[in-house]
Scaffold this motif. Structure first.
Motif, PDB file in Angstrom:
ATOM      1  N   ILE A  59       0.896  -1.302  -0.017  1.00 18.81           N
ATOM      2  CA  ILE A  59      -0.001   0.242  -0.065  1.00 18.81           C
ATOM      3  C   ILE A  59       0.884   1.252  -0.101  1.00 18.81           C
ATOM      4  O   ILE A  59       0.481   2.208  -0.868  1.00 18.81           O
ATOM      5  N   VAL A  60       1.981   1.184   0.566  1.00 21.94           N
ATOM      6  CA  VAL A  60       2.945   2.445   0.811  1.00 21.94           C
ATOM      7  C   VAL A  60       3.784   2.585  -0.224  1.00 21.94           C
ATOM      8  O   VAL A  60       4.604   3.450  -0.323  1.00 21.94           O
ATOM      9  N   LYS A  61       4.068   1.330  -0.945  1.00 17.93           N
ATOM     10  CA  LYS A  61       4.852   1.584  -2.133  1.00 17.93           C
ATOM     11  C   LYS A  61       5.067   2.638  -2.932  1.00 17.93           C
ATOM     12  O   LYS A  61       6.136   3.392  -3.115  1.00 17.93           O
ATOM     13  N   ARG A  62       3.958   3.240  -3.370  1.00 20.08           N
ATOM     14  CA  ARG A  62       4.054   4.409  -4.264  1.00 20.08           C
ATOM     15  C   ARG A  62       4.263   5.686  -3.594  1.00 20.08           C
ATOM     16  O   ARG A  62       5.115   6.482  -3.879  1.00 20.08           O
ATOM     17  N   ARG A  66       7.778   8.022  -4.117  1.00 18.07           N
ATOM     18  CA  ARG A  66       7.852   9.468  -4.374  1.00 18.07           C
ATOM     19  C   ARG A  66       8.226  10.199  -3.401  1.00 18.07           C
ATOM     20  O   ARG A  66       9.058  11.506  -3.893  1.00 18.07           O
ATOM     21  N   SER A  67       8.467   9.956  -2.172  1.00 19.72           N
ATOM     22  CA  SER A  67       9.025  10.800  -0.858  1.00 19.72           C
ATOM     23  C   SER A  67       9.753  10.465  -0.188  1.00 19.72           C
ATOM     24  O   SER A  67      10.237  11.110   0.952  1.00 19.72           O
ATOM     25  N   TRP A  68      10.318   9.024  -0.218  1.00 23.41           N
ATOM     26  CA  TRP A  68      11.056   8.519   1.026  1.00 23.41           C
ATOM     27  C   TRP A  68      12.350   7.909   0.379  1.00 23.41           C
ATOM     28  O   TRP A  68      12.417   6.720   0.101  1.00 23.41           O
ATOM     29  N   PRO A  69      13.460   8.660   0.315  1.00 18.01           N
ATOM     30  CA  PRO A  69      14.511   8.001  -0.165  1.00 18.01           C
ATOM     31  C   PRO A  69      14.912   6.653   0.652  1.00 18.01           C
ATOM     32  O   PRO A  69      14.883   6.871   1.821  1.00 18.01           O
ATOM     33  N   PHE A 294       0.522  -1.071  -6.887  1.00 16.58           N
ATOM     34  CA  PHE A 294       1.374  -0.151  -7.613  1.00 16.58           C
ATOM     35  C   PHE A 294       1.127  -0.169  -9.237  1.00 16.58           C
ATOM     36  O   PHE A 294       1.183   0.920  -9.628  1.00 16.58           O
ATOM     37  N   TYR A 295       0.625  -1.125  -9.757  1.00 16.10           N
ATOM     38  CA  TYR A 295       0.364  -1.343 -11.128  1.00 16.10           C
ATOM     39  C   TYR A 295      -0.902  -0.604 -11.258  1.00 16.10           C
ATOM     40  O   TYR A 295      -0.880  -0.049 -12.390  1.00 16.10           O
ATOM     41  N   SER A 307      -4.985   7.742  -6.939  1.00 16.33           N
ATOM     42  CA  SER A 307      -4.256   8.062  -5.838  1.00 16.33           C
ATOM     43  C   SER A 307      -3.683   6.604  -5.341  1.00 16.33           C
ATOM     44  O   SER A 307      -4.224   5.662  -5.739  1.00 16.33           O
ATOM     45  N   ALA A 308      -2.523   6.786  -4.594  1.00 15.35           N
ATOM     46  CA  ALA A 308      -2.000   5.666  -3.967  1.00 15.35           C
ATOM     47  C   ALA A 308      -2.968   5.015  -3.009  1.00 15.35           C
ATOM     48  O   ALA A 308      -3.270   3.607  -3.070  1.00 15.35           O
ATOM     49  N   ALA A 309      -3.840   5.715  -2.252  1.00 15.62           N
ATOM     50  CA  ALA A 309      -4.885   5.216  -1.439  1.00 15.62           C
ATOM     51  C   ALA A 309      -6.146   4.742  -2.083  1.00 15.62           C
ATOM     52  O   ALA A 309      -6.411   3.365  -1.868  1.00 15.62           O
ATOM     53  N   SER A 310      -6.542   5.324  -3.129  1.00 11.68           N
ATOM     54  CA  SER A 310      -7.702   4.655  -3.892  1.00 11.68           C
ATOM     55  C   SER A 310      -7.276   3.422  -4.730  1.00 11.68           C
ATOM     56  O   SER A 310      -7.987   2.520  -4.681  1.00 11.68           O
ATOM     57  N   ALA A 311      -5.863   3.255  -5.162  1.00 12.15           N
ATOM     58  CA  ALA A 311      -5.410   1.881  -5.812  1.00 12.15           C
ATOM     59  C   ALA A 311      -5.352   0.970  -4.708  1.00 12.15           C
ATOM     60  O   ALA A 311      -5.849  -0.133  -5.181  1.00 12.15           O
ATOM     61  N   GLY A 312      -5.037   1.280  -3.537  1.00  6.09           N
ATOM     62  CA  GLY A 312      -4.977   0.122  -2.592  1.00  6.09           C
ATOM     63  C   GLY A 312      -6.364  -0.363  -2.232  1.00  6.09           C
ATOM     64  O   GLY A 312      -6.599  -1.423  -2.208  1.00  6.09           O
TER      65      GLY A 312
END
Length: 494
Positions: A59-62, A66-69, A294-295, A307-312
């Motif tokens: 769920i948090v992949k995207r 995007r924001s976490w190196p 993610f896909y 969005s990532a939440a909607s995709a999840g």
């Protein structure tokens, strides 16, 4: 080796569960049906929470990319997946062996509480602002090892309480915990994502830890230890003397039988073939588990990106199809009296469904949902059947002469082999998805094909017996005999 205490005889003054878990002691005497329902409910809850705690990474992949190196590279996201799944698959062989030797209730409860802490550890990186890949890989390795306590334990416990002809259907329904857990984990992690991705790990971790407390206080792994049937350690057999029969019938036999070793379990007919089959079947299932959100987020569905939440949230419908698939596979395998044939049929049908989902899933949301649910049904159905009814059949194979203490070991071998495939699929996907998703779906279709082909010899043996059973049923129906007397062609018979 720690062994469960010898069961005591129930009496009007002594409830059946007087020596059971503390929570049961506070309850009135329960019937077998009530007790078995409680076991089903608790083991369902337990493994539902195990699977729910595995969903946050997908769920948090995207958000991480995007924001976490350093997770801007999808291959590094795949590295955390493979760290979890590799440690899980390797640890499974040890966990199954331990499960057949230790108190299953305490073993399962410990695993749940410790897993909760390790899942929360990954999320701690968010709160501490950690950007070290090594930290997240180590956290996933620890989680993978601890999560191995779950599956061998719950299958062994359910196998102890349920057996026989309807095992496929019962375990197919019960195995919905996998998909329900995936759905719950996806929804919880997606809901927490708005507060910061760390909460997507902390909350599922806390829930599985609370579930472990319930298991510790209310779950009894053996029906014999609450007064139902002979001792699970030394089953009654034809060679027992009258004196031995009278002692074990009350459930107070001596523990003279050791748990089955890995080499002996591997020699059981069918274990190696189904383990290899699950390697490829679970590779397909877990690639969807870890990469589907993610896909979906990278695919314009009906011309729009989500969005990532909607995709999840949308991805949970794959698991809704998986619930139906698990129940349907169990029911069909009971009706056909053939496990291998059922698995092969589902895997062959999964191949065109995968290509259809990839080719036409982007046309509209309705089409995407329909095709995704069909894929979930056909992919998760055989995976569920192998890891439940097939494992239970093999764990109580006739060559074991009634010894049920092979259940966790056999289950761990089969699921451990499957988990190696589950580790490989998401890892490869992290690399080949850079070249486009066409290659990913070709890989998944090939794996589904190999899984089906591996069972060809088993299917060849089952087909004539399926035909003969149908002929017997038709003959009995024409003669007015309602009960055909046909016994299920379980794995051990093939």
């Amino acid at each position: 080796m720690t062994k469960p205490p010898e069961p005591a005889l129930p009496s009007p003054e002594r409830p059946r569960h007087a020596d059971g878990p503390r929570g049961l002691r506070a309850l009135p005497d329960l019937s077998y049906n009530t007790h078995s329902a409680l076991v089903l409910a608790l083991t369902f809850l337990a493994y539902m929470l195990y699977h729910a705690s595995r969903k946050p990474p997908s769920i948090v992949k995207r958000e991480l990319a995007r924001s976490w190196p350093p997770f801007s590279d999808p291959a590094l996201l795949g590295a955390t997946d493979v760290a979890f799944l590799t440690s899980y698959s390797l640890g499974m062989f040890v966990a199954g062996h331990l499960g057949d030797r230790l108190d299953l209730r305490r073993f399962l409860a410990f695993g749940m509480v410790a897993s909760g802490a390790s899942v929360a550890l990954f999320g701690l990186g968010y709160f501490l602002g950690l950007h070290s890949l090594a930290f997240y890989v180590v956290a996933q390795v620890i989680t993978g090892l601890l999560q191995t306590t779950g599956w061998p334990s719950v299958v062994a416990i359910v196998g102890n309480w349920f057996s026989g002809r309807r095992r496929g259907l019962i375990m197919g329904i019960w195995n919905a915990h996998t998909s329900v857990g995936n759905i719950t984990g996806s929804l919880v992690a997606a809901a927490m994502l708005g507060y910061g991705w760390g909460w997507s790990f902390a909350v599922p971790g806390g829930l599985i830890a609370l579930g472990g407390v319930l298991v510790l206080f209310f779950l009894e792994p053996y029906p014999q230890y609450v007064g139902f049937g002979p001792s699970p350690i030394e089953p009654v057999n034809e060679e027992s003397t009258d004196e031995e029969d009278s002692s074990t019938a009350g459930g107070a036999g001596k523990d003279r039988r050791d748990a089955v070793g890995i080499l002996k379990a591997l020699s059981i007919p069918g274990v190696v073939i189904f383990a290899l089959c699950l390697f490829f079947a679970k590779l397909v299932a877990y690639t969807f588990l870890y990469w589907l959100p993610f896909y979906l987020g990278q695919t314009a569905i009906g011309g729009e990106y989500m969005s990532a939440a909607s995709a999840g949230c949308l991805s949970v419908l794959f698991d809704v199809g998986g619930i139906v698939g698990g129940i349907l596979a169990g029911f069909i395998s009971d009706q056909l009296n053939a496990r291998a044939t059922t698995v092969a049929i589902f895997m062959y049908l999964a191949i065109p469904s995968l290509f259809l989902f990839h080719a036409y899933g982007s046309t509209s949301k309705v089409t995407n949902i329909g095709l995704m649910m069909i894929c979930g049904l056909l992919v998760n159905g055989p995976y569920a059947l192998i890891t439940t009814a097939v494992s239970a059949d093999l764990g109580t194979h006739k060559s074991l002469k009634g010894d049920s203490r092979a259940l966790a070991t056999v289950t761990a071998i089969i699921d451990g082999a499957g988990s190696l495939g589950a580790a490989l699929g998401p890892f490869i996907t992290g690399f080949i998805s850079k070249k486009g998703w066409d290659t990913v779906f070709v890989m998944l279709a090939l794996c589904a094909f190999v899984a089906a082909v591996l069972l060809s010899s088993n299917v060849k043996r089952e087909i004539p017996q399926i035909i003969q059973n149908w002929r017997n049923c038709s003959t009995n129906t024409l003669s007015g005999n309602a009960d055909s007397g046909v016994q299920p062609l379980l794995v051990e018979d093939s």
